[in-house]
Design a protein around this motif. Sequence first.
Motif, PDB file in Angstrom:
ATOM      1  N   PHE A 107      31.324  48.312  62.975  1.00  0.00           N
ATOM      2  CA  PHE A 107      30.016  48.482  63.612  1.00  0.00           C
ATOM      3  C   PHE A 107      29.301  49.725  63.094  1.00  0.00           C
ATOM      4  O   PHE A 107      28.067  49.738  62.991  1.00  0.00           O
ATOM      5  N   ALA A 108      30.069  50.738  62.746  1.00  0.00           N
ATOM      6  CA  ALA A 108      29.457  51.916  62.139  1.00  0.00           C
ATOM      7  C   ALA A 108      28.830  51.548  60.799  1.00  0.00           C
ATOM      8  O   ALA A 108      27.702  51.964  60.487  1.00  0.00           O
ATOM      9  N   LEU A 109      29.551  50.740  60.004  1.00  0.00           N
ATOM     10  CA  LEU A 109      29.023  50.307  58.709  1.00  0.00           C
ATOM     11  C   LEU A 109      27.786  49.435  58.883  1.00  0.00           C
ATOM     12  O   LEU A 109      26.761  49.640  58.212  1.00  0.00           O
ATOM     13  N   LEU A 110      27.859  48.450  59.801  1.00  0.00           N
ATOM     14  CA  LEU A 110      26.710  47.580  60.063  1.00  0.00           C
ATOM     15  C   LEU A 110      25.523  48.386  60.577  1.00  0.00           C
ATOM     16  O   LEU A 110      24.367  48.109  60.233  1.00  0.00           O
TER      17      LEU A 110
ATOM     18  N   TYR B 170      18.558  60.013  61.252  1.00  0.00           N
ATOM     19  CA  TYR B 170      19.501  60.916  61.926  1.00  0.00           C
ATOM     20  C   TYR B 170      20.754  60.155  62.362  1.00  0.00           C
ATOM     21  O   TYR B 170      21.884  60.596  62.128  1.00  0.00           O
ATOM     22  N   SER B 171      20.555  58.990  62.979  1.00  0.00           N
ATOM     23  CA  SER B 171      21.701  58.230  63.474  1.00  0.00           C
ATOM     24  C   SER B 171      22.463  57.549  62.348  1.00  0.00           C
ATOM     25  O   SER B 171      23.653  57.263  62.493  1.00  0.00           O
ATOM     26  N   ALA B 172      21.805  57.289  61.219  1.00  0.00           N
ATOM     27  CA  ALA B 172      22.538  56.789  60.049  1.00  0.00           C
ATOM     28  C   ALA B 172      23.563  57.838  59.618  1.00  0.00           C
ATOM     29  O   ALA B 172      24.708  57.511  59.263  1.00  0.00           O
ATOM     30  N   GLY B 173      23.165  59.108  59.665  1.00  0.00           N
ATOM     31  CA  GLY B 173      24.090  60.190  59.337  1.00  0.00           C
ATOM     32  C   GLY B 173      25.233  60.297  60.328  1.00  0.00           C
ATOM     33  O   GLY B 173      26.396  60.470  59.937  1.00  0.00           O
ATOM     34  N   ILE B 174      24.916  60.171  61.617  1.00  0.00           N
ATOM     35  CA  ILE B 174      25.952  60.243  62.660  1.00  0.00           C
ATOM     36  C   ILE B 174      26.937  59.081  62.523  1.00  0.00           C
ATOM     37  O   ILE B 174      28.163  59.252  62.654  1.00  0.00           O
ATOM     38  N   SER B 175      26.426  57.874  62.262  1.00  0.00           N
ATOM     39  CA  SER B 175      27.292  56.696  62.128  1.00  0.00           C
ATOM     40  C   SER B 175      28.172  56.794  60.889  1.00  0.00           C
ATOM     41  O   SER B 175      29.351  56.424  60.921  1.00  0.00           O
TER      42      SER B 175
ATOM     43  N   TRP C  72      32.032  64.074  56.008  1.00  0.00           N
ATOM     44  CA  TRP C  72      30.657  64.048  55.535  1.00  0.00           C
ATOM     45  C   TRP C  72      29.759  64.869  56.465  1.00  0.00           C
ATOM     46  O   TRP C  72      29.984  64.936  57.675  1.00  0.00           O
ATOM     47  N   SER C  73      28.719  65.436  55.896  1.00  0.00           N
ATOM     48  CA  SER C  73      27.702  66.129  56.684  1.00  0.00           C
ATOM     49  C   SER C  73      26.715  65.103  57.236  1.00  0.00           C
ATOM     50  O   SER C  73      26.119  64.327  56.466  1.00  0.00           O
ATOM     51  N   GLY C  74      26.548  65.091  58.578  1.00  0.00           N
ATOM     52  CA  GLY C  74      25.622  64.134  59.181  1.00  0.00           C
ATOM     53  C   GLY C  74      24.198  64.341  58.710  1.00  0.00           C
ATOM     54  O   GLY C  74      23.484  63.374  58.394  1.00  0.00           O
ATOM     55  N   THR C  75      23.768  65.606  58.609  1.00  0.00           N
ATOM     56  CA  THR C  75      22.395  65.892  58.190  1.00  0.00           C
ATOM     57  C   THR C  75      22.169  65.503  56.742  1.00  0.00           C
ATOM     58  O   THR C  75      21.153  64.881  56.399  1.00  0.00           O
ATOM     59  N   LEU C  76      23.113  65.833  55.872  1.00  0.00           N
ATOM     60  CA  LEU C  76      22.978  65.496  54.453  1.00  0.00           C
ATOM     61  C   LEU C  76      22.955  63.979  54.263  1.00  0.00           C
ATOM     62  O   LEU C  76      22.151  63.451  53.465  1.00  0.00           O
ATOM     63  N   THR C  77      23.814  63.268  54.993  1.00  0.00           N
ATOM     64  CA  THR C  77      23.843  61.808  54.894  1.00  0.00           C
ATOM     65  C   THR C  77      22.525  61.211  55.389  1.00  0.00           C
ATOM     66  O   THR C  77      22.018  60.248  54.815  1.00  0.00           O
TER      67      THR C  77
END
Length: 394
Positions: free
Chosen positions: A83-86, A265-270, A278-283
């Motif tokens: 679900f994180a990937l999706l 933002y949530s793409a980074g968190i997921s 991984w860095s959430g902000t960088l992602t």
Amino acid sequence: MERRTSLTENGLIWCGAGISIAEILTGTYLAPLGMWQGLLVILIGHLIGCLLLFLSGVIGGQQRLSAMNATKLSFGRHGAYLFALLNVLQLVGWTGIMIYDGAVAANGIWHFGQWLWALLIGLLIILWLRIGIRHLRGFNIVAITVLVILTAILCGVIFTHHQVLPAGGQLSWAQGMELVIAMPLSWLPLISDYTSAAQQPVGASAVSAIVYGLTSCWMAFIGLGAALLTKDTNIATIILRAGLGSAGLIIVVFSTVTTTFMDAYSAGISAKAIFSSWSGTLTAIVATIIGVIGAITLPMDNFSNFLYLIGSVFAPMIAVQLTDYFLVHADHRHQEFSWPNLLLWAVGFILYRILINLNLPCGSTVPTILVVMVLTWLVHRFVVKAGASTSADH
């Protein structure tokens, strides 16, 4: 200790999410239903979708877990990766769609070059990401206040200077309902990213769902009204006809930024839920860059099929989560995979895809969720629990 966000801050974030070009465009898709049926679909669809949004926010908020980490409660540590990937894929897709729609509308108002508008919007989103969610209050207060005032003016001009024209095109009630429900449903895998950082998780979930629901209904109503009153679904043309000009440009650009920031933002968190180093902000910044590239190179004019796909993925997901958390109080974080729940999700996915073609009056989301919740309860009661009792006896 990290600062917790207030109810006001959460309300501002979700007001920004609701004031969106995508929400207006979704409203234009409902024009074939006519004004009153379209309005009824908007209200009922948001009531259903925002109730699910609230409950999803409560799960992650109370557990202080991001949205994708909260899925581990139902699907296991590794099962949640699916679900994180999706979710990352849908969020990158939304980022591209939002930047594309914003750039098209902005370029229609001021012919600066669509690709340049996409770059500018992308840079502003990255600026929002660099500031960070816990430090955005001042920016959001100014941006959202301006957006609300200008959008109210746009709404007033549209609904006082035109007459309702006959509806055209074909859309069933069920299809319209699914389009509307899919909008709040698409935020389900994000809301806990914000409620988990809130001072009052349940209160923040309620404020978020209510504020988003009201603003999203408003945007969809503007889109529906604009399509029926002007016979035009081009946002730039509608804004220019309303005589807003540069004010309309501000609506387009900043509504795109405040909404798409949340997607990135949530793409980074997921992604961080899958790859913890991984860095959430960088992602999130990388997701924005990919979105900009997609907006420049790919056609993204109609995203209705994308909304139906989102519904088929996340409706059965939340059904399993609601049953586990609120009804049977199950916690599968100690397992790598919760295979029964993953199988139930797959059944729900297939069921949704079948029901979407049947055009049931109640749509596809509600029956899918109810069936999956009942099945989840039965499996827990007669398979999982019974199996645990047998193991304990031996």
